[in-house]
Design a protein around this motif. Structure first.
Motif, PDB file in Angstrom:
ATOM      1  N   GLY A 265      13.565 -55.179   5.226  1.00  0.00           N
ATOM      2  CA  GLY A 265      12.853 -54.111   6.189  1.00  0.00           C
ATOM      3  C   GLY A 265      14.016 -53.402   7.328  1.00  0.00           C
TER       4      GLY A 265
ATOM      5  N   GLY B 191      16.473 -51.323   6.684  1.00  0.00           N
ATOM      6  CA  GLY B 191      16.526 -50.049   6.333  1.00  0.00           C
ATOM      7  C   GLY B 191      17.805 -50.068   5.584  1.00  0.00           C
ATOM      8  N   LYS B 192      18.212 -51.041   4.760  1.00  0.00           N
ATOM      9  CA  LYS B 192      19.356 -50.856   3.714  1.00  0.00           C
ATOM     10  C   LYS B 192      19.152 -49.626   2.791  1.00  0.00           C
ATOM     11  N   GLY B 193      17.987 -49.995   2.179  1.00  0.00           N
ATOM     12  CA  GLY B 193      17.687 -48.895   0.971  1.00  0.00           C
ATOM     13  C   GLY B 193      17.539 -47.417   1.493  1.00  0.00           C
ATOM     14  N   THR B 194      16.909 -47.292   2.757  1.00  0.00           N
ATOM     15  CA  THR B 194      16.793 -46.024   3.128  1.00  0.00           C
ATOM     16  C   THR B 194      18.353 -45.564   3.538  1.00  0.00           C
TER      17      THR B 194
ATOM     18  N   THR C 212      20.579 -54.071  -5.801  1.00  0.00           N
ATOM     19  CA  THR C 212      20.246 -55.164  -6.751  1.00  0.00           C
ATOM     20  C   THR C 212      18.579 -55.371  -6.925  1.00  0.00           C
TER      21      THR C 212
ATOM     22  N   ARG D  29      13.934 -54.486 -10.004  1.00  0.00           N
ATOM     23  CA  ARG D  29      12.548 -53.883 -10.277  1.00  0.00           C
ATOM     24  C   ARG D  29      12.262 -53.183 -11.580  1.00  0.00           C
TER      25      ARG D  29
ATOM     26  N   ARG E 130      11.638 -65.084  -3.617  1.00  0.00           N
ATOM     27  CA  ARG E 130      12.956 -66.003  -3.573  1.00  0.00           C
ATOM     28  C   ARG E 130      14.077 -65.335  -4.066  1.00  0.00           C
TER      29      ARG E 130
ATOM     30  N   GLY F 238      21.799 -54.706  -0.618  1.00  0.00           N
ATOM     31  CA  GLY F 238      21.248 -56.050  -1.060  1.00  0.00           C
ATOM     32  C   GLY F 238      21.996 -57.020  -1.874  1.00  0.00           C
TER      33      GLY F 238
ATOM     34  N   ARG G 243      24.216 -61.293  -0.850  1.00  0.00           N
ATOM     35  CA  ARG G 243      23.242 -61.945   0.118  1.00  0.00           C
ATOM     36  C   ARG G 243      23.629 -63.427   0.275  1.00  0.00           C
TER      37      ARG G 243
ATOM     38  N   GLN H 110      27.847 -65.070  -3.597  1.00  0.00           N
ATOM     39  CA  GLN H 110      27.877 -63.878  -4.350  1.00  0.00           C
ATOM     40  C   GLN H 110      29.084 -62.924  -3.555  1.00  0.00           C
TER      41      GLN H 110
ATOM     42  N   ARG I 230       5.128 -49.993   4.175  1.00  0.00           N
ATOM     43  CA  ARG I 230       5.978 -49.509   3.043  1.00  0.00           C
ATOM     44  C   ARG I 230       5.187 -49.054   1.641  1.00  0.00           C
TER      45      ARG I 230
ATOM     46  N   ASN J 226      11.126 -44.779  -1.877  1.00  0.00           N
ATOM     47  CA  ASN J 226      10.361 -45.506  -0.571  1.00  0.00           C
ATOM     48  C   ASN J 226       9.808 -44.423   0.137  1.00  0.00           C
ATOM     49  N   TYR J 227       8.634 -44.895   0.618  1.00  0.00           N
ATOM     50  CA  TYR J 227       7.947 -44.218   1.806  1.00  0.00           C
ATOM     51  C   TYR J 227       7.479 -45.255   2.825  1.00  0.00           C
TER      52      TYR J 227
ATOM     53  N   ARG K 234      10.381 -63.936   3.018  1.00  0.00           N
ATOM     54  CA  ARG K 234      11.444 -63.533   2.713  1.00  0.00           C
ATOM     55  C   ARG K 234      12.293 -63.432   4.056  1.00  0.00           C
TER      56      ARG K 234
ATOM     57  N   GLY L 187      14.959 -47.316  15.451  1.00  0.00           N
ATOM     58  CA  GLY L 187      14.948 -45.706  15.541  1.00  0.00           C
ATOM     59  C   GLY L 187      14.871 -45.096  14.115  1.00  0.00           C
TER      60      GLY L 187
HETATM   61  P1  AP5 Z   1      13.961 -50.143   3.425  1.00  0.00           P
HETATM   62  O1  AP5 Z   1      14.948 -49.309   3.638  1.00  0.00           O
HETATM   63  O2  AP5 Z   1      13.046 -50.104   2.229  1.00  0.00           O
HETATM   64  O3  AP5 Z   1      14.450 -51.473   4.065  1.00  0.00           O
HETATM   65  P2  AP5 Z   1      15.370 -52.608   3.077  1.00  0.00           P
HETATM   66  O4  AP5 Z   1      16.405 -52.998   4.143  1.00  0.00           O
HETATM   67  O5  AP5 Z   1      16.139 -51.975   1.983  1.00  0.00           O
HETATM   68  O6  AP5 Z   1      14.172 -53.807   2.789  1.00  0.00           O
HETATM   69  P3  AP5 Z   1      14.007 -54.483   1.505  1.00  0.00           P
HETATM   70  O7  AP5 Z   1      12.414 -55.137   1.700  1.00  0.00           O
HETATM   71  O8  AP5 Z   1      14.027 -53.555   0.253  1.00  0.00           O
HETATM   72  O9  AP5 Z   1      15.221 -55.646   1.432  1.00  0.00           O
HETATM   73  P4  AP5 Z   1      15.203 -56.682   0.803  1.00  0.00           P
HETATM   74  O10 AP5 Z   1      16.429 -57.160   0.962  1.00  0.00           O
HETATM   75  O11 AP5 Z   1      14.101 -57.850   1.080  1.00  0.00           O
HETATM   76  O12 AP5 Z   1      14.737 -56.412  -0.848  1.00  0.00           O
HETATM   77  P5  AP5 Z   1      15.341 -55.957  -2.134  1.00  0.00           P
HETATM   78  O13 AP5 Z   1      14.780 -55.016  -2.820  1.00  0.00           O
HETATM   79  O14 AP5 Z   1      16.801 -55.961  -1.853  1.00  0.00           O
HETATM   80  O15 AP5 Z   1      12.785 -49.776   4.530  1.00  0.00           O
HETATM   81  C1  AP5 Z   1      11.556 -50.664   4.557  1.00  0.00           C
HETATM   82  C2  AP5 Z   1      10.614 -49.431   5.212  1.00  0.00           C
HETATM   83  O16 AP5 Z   1      10.909 -48.965   6.325  1.00  0.00           O
HETATM   84  C3  AP5 Z   1      10.315 -48.423   4.304  1.00  0.00           C
HETATM   85  O17 AP5 Z   1       9.058 -48.030   4.172  1.00  0.00           O
HETATM   86  C4  AP5 Z   1      11.113 -47.199   4.956  1.00  0.00           C
HETATM   87  O18 AP5 Z   1      10.598 -46.125   4.653  1.00  0.00           O
HETATM   88  C5  AP5 Z   1      11.001 -47.699   6.368  1.00  0.00           C
HETATM   89  N1  AP5 Z   1      12.326 -47.335   7.128  1.00  0.00           N
HETATM   90  C6  AP5 Z   1      13.477 -47.714   6.971  1.00  0.00           C
HETATM   91  N2  AP5 Z   1      14.463 -47.257   7.899  1.00  0.00           N
HETATM   92  C7  AP5 Z   1      13.390 -46.637   8.684  1.00  0.00           C
HETATM   93  C8  AP5 Z   1      13.934 -46.016   9.947  1.00  0.00           C
HETATM   94  N3  AP5 Z   1      15.251 -46.164  10.555  1.00  0.00           N
HETATM   95  N4  AP5 Z   1      12.882 -45.417  10.710  1.00  0.00           N
HETATM   96  C9  AP5 Z   1      11.700 -45.392  10.398  1.00  0.00           C
HETATM   97  N5  AP5 Z   1      11.445 -45.973   8.939  1.00  0.00           N
HETATM   98  C10 AP5 Z   1      12.142 -46.511   8.434  1.00  0.00           C
HETATM   99  O19 AP5 Z   1      15.411 -57.460  -2.757  1.00  0.00           O
HETATM  100  C11 AP5 Z   1      13.982 -57.631  -3.650  1.00  0.00           C
HETATM  101  C12 AP5 Z   1      14.113 -59.015  -4.149  1.00  0.00           C
HETATM  102  O20 AP5 Z   1      15.048 -59.035  -5.208  1.00  0.00           O
HETATM  103  C13 AP5 Z   1      14.566 -60.119  -3.191  1.00  0.00           C
HETATM  104  O21 AP5 Z   1      13.714 -60.911  -2.691  1.00  0.00           O
HETATM  105  C14 AP5 Z   1      15.112 -61.196  -4.429  1.00  0.00           C
HETATM  106  O22 AP5 Z   1      14.183 -61.838  -4.757  1.00  0.00           O
HETATM  107  C15 AP5 Z   1      15.865 -60.201  -5.481  1.00  0.00           C
HETATM  108  N6  AP5 Z   1      17.057 -59.924  -5.055  1.00  0.00           N
HETATM  109  C16 AP5 Z   1      17.768 -58.864  -4.614  1.00  0.00           C
HETATM  110  N7  AP5 Z   1      19.062 -58.871  -4.130  1.00  0.00           N
HETATM  111  C17 AP5 Z   1      19.410 -60.281  -4.564  1.00  0.00           C
HETATM  112  C18 AP5 Z   1      20.510 -60.828  -4.231  1.00  0.00           C
HETATM  113  N8  AP5 Z   1      21.802 -60.232  -3.887  1.00  0.00           N
HETATM  114  N9  AP5 Z   1      20.586 -62.251  -4.673  1.00  0.00           N
HETATM  115  C19 AP5 Z   1      19.461 -62.727  -5.053  1.00  0.00           C
HETATM  116  N10 AP5 Z   1      18.326 -62.114  -5.045  1.00  0.00           N
HETATM  117  C20 AP5 Z   1      18.113 -60.920  -4.864  1.00  0.00           C
END
Ligand code: AP5
Ligand code: MG
Length: 222
Positions: free
Chosen positions: A12, A14-17, A33, A38, A59, A87, A90, A94, A129, A138-139, A173, A201
């Protein structure tokens, strides 16, 4: 641009954003990743079946598998194009895997940017989200609304709640992330690559902070 960045931060943050904006504005390839996993799950591939139970329950996927998937992904990318890794890595395991992959090719990371965010903001972002069931865009129900409610602006797909954005999975998480974050940040601090940026912000403000960092480091000339 040939800049190679790792984007770090809790779920959360905002890495993806941010990675999406870096791709659009600066041409860096956004490699996530989470998105790769997904997509494999959506397509019911054998990798998707293996990682499904980890991803949906919040996990971490085992290091060896993540590193080998990412090595395959990165090896297929066009040489010379910059990267924003979202991501990954982590864990320290890695991070070492990534270092080995890059140094074998005479390459190195320019920086690891950690997006700092208070926990209540992380929870508000994750619980609001929505993601496109077709293309993964993402939204957010308050801060990043689609033009038509429930419909993806990019492809017209239906917006859904990510399986790991259920309240109890969000909490899990965040706990898992905290345990990995300290050694990972220490690793990049010791390698003099760690840069902390506030992730609070709006998305444009966060991008402007990162742009300022890039100017200070001379990265925009790369
Ligand atoms: P968003 O940009 O989606 O946040 P994010 O940091 O990308 O959060 P994630 O939930 O995607 O991170 P994660 O690390 O848990 O998941 P990941 O997919 O990597 O923003 C979140 C929300 O806020 C959105 O609605 C956005 O619109 C809003 N927002 C963002 N920035 C904003 C701003 N500045 N202002 C206002 N609103 C904003 O990983 C998922 C799963 O995959 C893991 O749990 C694990 O099981 C697996 N996995 C992935 N990578 C690995 C790895 N390297 N090693 C092991 N398992 C892994
Ligand atoms: Mg993400």
């Amino acid at each position: 641009m040939s800049l190679r960045l790792v984007l770090l931060g809790p779920p959360g943050a905002g890495k993806g954003t941010l990675a999406g904006i870096l791709e659009k504005e600066l041409g860096l390839a956004h490699v996530s990743t989470g998105e790769i996993f997904r997509d494999e799950i959506r397509r019911k591939t054998s990798l998707g079946k293996t990682v499904n139970r980890f991803v949906t329950s919040g996990r971490l996927v085992p290091d060896e598998l993540v590193v080998s998937v990412m090595a395959g992904q990165l090896a297929r990318r066009r040489k010379g194009r910059g990267l924003a890794l979202d991501g990954f890595p982590r864990t320290v395991g890695q991070a070492k895997g990534l270092e080995a992959f890059l140094s074998d090719r005479g390459l190195a990371l320019d920086g690891a940017i950690y997006l700092d965010c208070p926990t209540p903001l992380l929870i508000a972002r994750l619980s609001g989200r929505r993601v496109c069931s077709r293309c993964g865009s993402n939204y957010h129900i308050r801060t990043m609304r689609p033009r038509r409610s429930g419909v993806c602006d990019a492809c017209g797909g239906t917006l859904i709640v990510r399986k790991d954005d259920q309240v109890n999975t969000i909490t899990k998480r965040l706990v898992i992330d905290r345990a990995q974050a300290t050694p990972l940040l220490d690793f990049y601090r010791q390698h003099h690559r760690l840069y902390r940026v506030s992730g609070s912000g709006g998305a444009v403000r966060v991008f402007q902070r990162v742009q300022r960092l890039m100017q200070q480091r001379g990265w925009l000339k790369k």
